[in-house]
Scaffold this motif. Sequence first.
Motif, PDB file in Angstrom:
ATOM      1  N   LEU B  76       0.641  -1.353  -0.086  1.00 27.25           N
ATOM      2  CA  LEU B  76       0.156  -0.066  -0.121  1.00 27.25           C
ATOM      3  C   LEU B  76       0.134   1.191   0.118  1.00 27.25           C
ATOM      4  CD1 LEU B  76      -2.781   1.422   0.277  1.00 27.25           C
ATOM      5  CD2 LEU B  76      -2.736   1.311   2.835  1.00 27.25           C
ATOM      6  N   ASN B  77       0.742   1.392  -0.732  1.00 28.65           N
ATOM      7  CA  ASN B  77       1.623   3.820  -0.951  1.00 28.65           C
ATOM      8  C   ASN B  77       0.692   4.393  -0.821  1.00 28.65           C
ATOM      9  OD1 ASN B  77       4.198   2.217  -2.455  1.00 28.65           O
ATOM     10  ND2 ASN B  77       2.229   1.662  -4.097  1.00 28.65           N
ATOM     11  N   LEU B  78       1.442   5.111   0.120  1.00 29.47           N
ATOM     12  CA  LEU B  78       0.365   6.604   0.529  1.00 29.47           C
ATOM     13  C   LEU B  78       1.737   7.959   0.000  1.00 29.47           C
ATOM     14  CD1 LEU B  78      -0.036   5.537   3.990  1.00 29.47           C
ATOM     15  CD2 LEU B  78      -1.462   5.106   1.965  1.00 29.47           C
ATOM     16  N   SER B  79       0.848   8.856  -0.322  1.00 32.99           N
ATOM     17  CA  SER B  79       1.984   9.856  -1.661  1.00 32.99           C
ATOM     18  C   SER B  79       0.903  10.659  -0.292  1.00 32.99           C
ATOM     19  CB  SER B  79       2.144   9.623  -2.322  1.00 32.99           C
ATOM     20  OG  SER B  79       1.019   9.683  -2.564  1.00 32.99           O
ATOM     21  N   SER B  80       2.108  11.927  -0.718  1.00 31.87           N
ATOM     22  CA  SER B  80       2.121  13.506  -0.428  1.00 31.87           C
ATOM     23  C   SER B  80       1.413  13.160   0.764  1.00 31.87           C
ATOM     24  CB  SER B  80       0.944  14.220  -1.921  1.00 31.87           C
ATOM     25  OG  SER B  80       1.292  13.995  -2.365  1.00 31.87           O
ATOM     26  N   LEU B  81       1.605  13.177   1.971  1.00 29.65           N
ATOM     27  CA  LEU B  81       0.970  12.842   3.115  1.00 29.65           C
ATOM     28  C   LEU B  81       0.601  14.102   3.985  1.00 29.65           C
ATOM     29  CD1 LEU B  81       2.874   9.530   4.810  1.00 29.65           C
ATOM     30  CD2 LEU B  81       0.245   9.642   4.524  1.00 29.65           C
ATOM     31  N   GLU B  82      -0.726  13.561   4.820  1.00 27.34           N
ATOM     32  CA  GLU B  82      -1.206  14.678   5.529  1.00 27.34           C
ATOM     33  C   GLU B  82      -1.221  14.183   7.254  1.00 27.34           C
ATOM     34  OE1 GLU B  82      -4.628  15.951   3.701  1.00 27.34           O
ATOM     35  OE2 GLU B  82      -3.992  16.022   1.501  1.00 27.34           O
ATOM     36  N   LEU B  83      -1.257  15.379   7.717  1.00 23.24           N
ATOM     37  CA  LEU B  83      -1.577  14.950   9.278  1.00 23.24           C
ATOM     38  C   LEU B  83      -2.809  13.690   8.880  1.00 23.24           C
ATOM     39  CD1 LEU B  83      -1.070  18.465  10.715  1.00 23.24           C
ATOM     40  CD2 LEU B  83       0.583  16.485  10.409  1.00 23.24           C
ATOM     41  N   GLY B  84      -4.114  14.124   8.436  1.00 21.85           N
ATOM     42  CA  GLY B  84      -5.127  13.430   8.538  1.00 21.85           C
ATOM     43  C   GLY B  84      -4.717  11.700   8.603  1.00 21.85           C
ATOM     44  N   ASP B  85      -3.597  12.101   7.623  1.00 21.85           N
ATOM     45  CA  ASP B  85      -3.572   9.945   7.483  1.00 21.85           C
ATOM     46  C   ASP B  85      -2.784   8.870   8.352  1.00 21.85           C
ATOM     47  OD1 ASP B  85      -1.900  11.946   4.349  1.00 21.85           O
ATOM     48  OD2 ASP B  85      -3.935  10.798   4.976  1.00 21.85           O
ATOM     49  N   SER B  86      -2.499  10.179   9.402  1.00 15.34           N
ATOM     50  CA  SER B  86      -1.887   9.011  11.170  1.00 15.34           C
ATOM     51  C   SER B  86      -3.003   8.235  10.908  1.00 15.34           C
ATOM     52  CB  SER B  86      -1.903  10.400  11.939  1.00 15.34           C
ATOM     53  OG  SER B  86      -0.321  11.204  11.102  1.00 15.34           O
ATOM     54  N   ALA B  87      -2.771   6.927  11.304  1.00 11.48           N
ATOM     55  CA  ALA B  87      -3.317   5.834  11.765  1.00 11.48           C
ATOM     56  C   ALA B  87      -3.140   4.625  11.453  1.00 11.48           C
ATOM     57  CB  ALA B  87      -4.672   5.892  10.161  1.00 11.48           C
ATOM     58  N   LEU B  88      -3.953   3.933  11.890  1.00  8.01           N
ATOM     59  CA  LEU B  88      -3.676   1.816  12.134  1.00  8.01           C
ATOM     60  C   LEU B  88      -4.007   1.904  10.996  1.00  8.01           C
ATOM     61  CD1 LEU B  88      -3.630   0.444  15.048  1.00  8.01           C
ATOM     62  CD2 LEU B  88      -1.673   0.000  13.834  1.00  8.01           C
ATOM     63  N   TYR B  89      -3.002   1.112  10.066  1.00  6.10           N
ATOM     64  CA  TYR B  89      -3.312   0.256   8.404  1.00  6.10           C
ATOM     65  C   TYR B  89      -3.409  -0.915   8.828  1.00  6.10           C
ATOM     66  CZ  TYR B  89      -2.953   4.643   6.552  1.00  6.10           C
ATOM     67  OH  TYR B  89      -3.660   6.441   6.511  1.00  6.10           O
ATOM     68  N   PHE B  90      -4.426  -1.408   8.859  1.00  7.03           N
ATOM     69  CA  PHE B  90      -4.482  -3.130   9.081  1.00  7.03           C
ATOM     70  C   PHE B  90      -4.241  -3.872   7.077  1.00  7.03           C
ATOM     71  CE2 PHE B  90      -4.769  -4.221  13.019  1.00  7.03           C
ATOM     72  CZ  PHE B  90      -5.489  -3.281  13.605  1.00  7.03           C
ATOM     73  N   CYS B  91      -3.841  -4.854   6.922  1.00  7.22           N
ATOM     74  CA  CYS B  91      -3.815  -5.444   6.064  1.00  7.22           C
ATOM     75  C   CYS B  91      -4.861  -6.782   6.994  1.00  7.22           C
ATOM     76  CB  CYS B  91      -2.806  -6.085   5.549  1.00  7.22           C
ATOM     77  SG  CYS B  91      -2.603  -7.431   4.497  1.00  7.22           S
ATOM     78  N   ALA B  92      -5.434  -7.527   5.493  1.00  6.89           N
ATOM     79  CA  ALA B  92      -6.449  -8.526   5.998  1.00  6.89           C
ATOM     80  C   ALA B  92      -6.496 -10.067   4.706  1.00  6.89           C
ATOM     81  CB  ALA B  92      -7.838  -8.306   6.613  1.00  6.89           C
ATOM     82  N   SER B  93      -6.084 -11.055   4.788  1.00 11.29           N
ATOM     83  CA  SER B  93      -6.061 -11.725   3.688  1.00 11.29           C
ATOM     84  C   SER B  93      -7.233 -13.402   4.338  1.00 11.29           C
ATOM     85  CB  SER B  93      -5.197 -12.519   3.445  1.00 11.29           C
ATOM     86  OG  SER B  93      -4.272 -13.413   4.514  1.00 11.29           O
TER      87      SER B  93
END
Lengths: 113, 115
Positions: B76-93
């Motif tokens: 998962l690529n996250l670009s031009s990051l903003e303060l609001g992108d701060s979070a927990l990112y979960f992957c599931a399968s």
Amino acid sequence: GDSVTQMEGPVTLSEEAFLTINCTYTATGYPSLFWYVQYPGEGLQLLLKATKADDKGSNKGFEATYRKETTSFHLEKGSVQVSDSAVYFCAHLQDSSASKIIFGSGTRLSIRP
Amino acid sequence: DSGVTQTPKHLITATGQRVTLRCSPRSGDLSVYWYQQSLDQGLQFLIQYYNGEERAKGNILERFSAQQFPDLHSELNLSSLELGDSALYFCASSVAPGGRANVLTFGAGSRLTVL
């Protein structure tokens, strides 16, 4: 659109108390319903599920019954333990062809010894 | 250990930067899902891949992109990051692309902090 609504937390109970966490859903068709639990510092894990109306899912003393008439899937446990402290998520999968699981906002449960 | 591996566990970066989060699904699972968990938005579905192909899309911003590789791991690529992108990112399968019995196995998450 499809959604899941669950009671807001935090919920704080004493050990051995009875637990109910309400969950209702809106969906077209006949969704499958799930409860996931997230312990501190961990990812979500499946607690129980039900795939059709009147099914009862159960695991670790927790139960939830798929009620189509009230579009609900409330989570219950007769006697909670401190180890049950976690965040609980209700979720649904729209139908047999769907792949997107929609989660509720989560309910934080804290159990006092 | 759920069998789903996410790296890094923690990441701190600055606004405007770009990061890549990686996920290795549980052995035998062909489908990968990405979710964002933030305090005010709950658990939001971002995107799903099945056997290398995009299967479903949720509330994923245009600044975000993902892919699943032939060995089934996903990024998962996250670009031009903003303060609001701060979070927990979960992957599931999961084994299947969807269906009634579909159960997700989650990783422990990647916590992103944007300063």
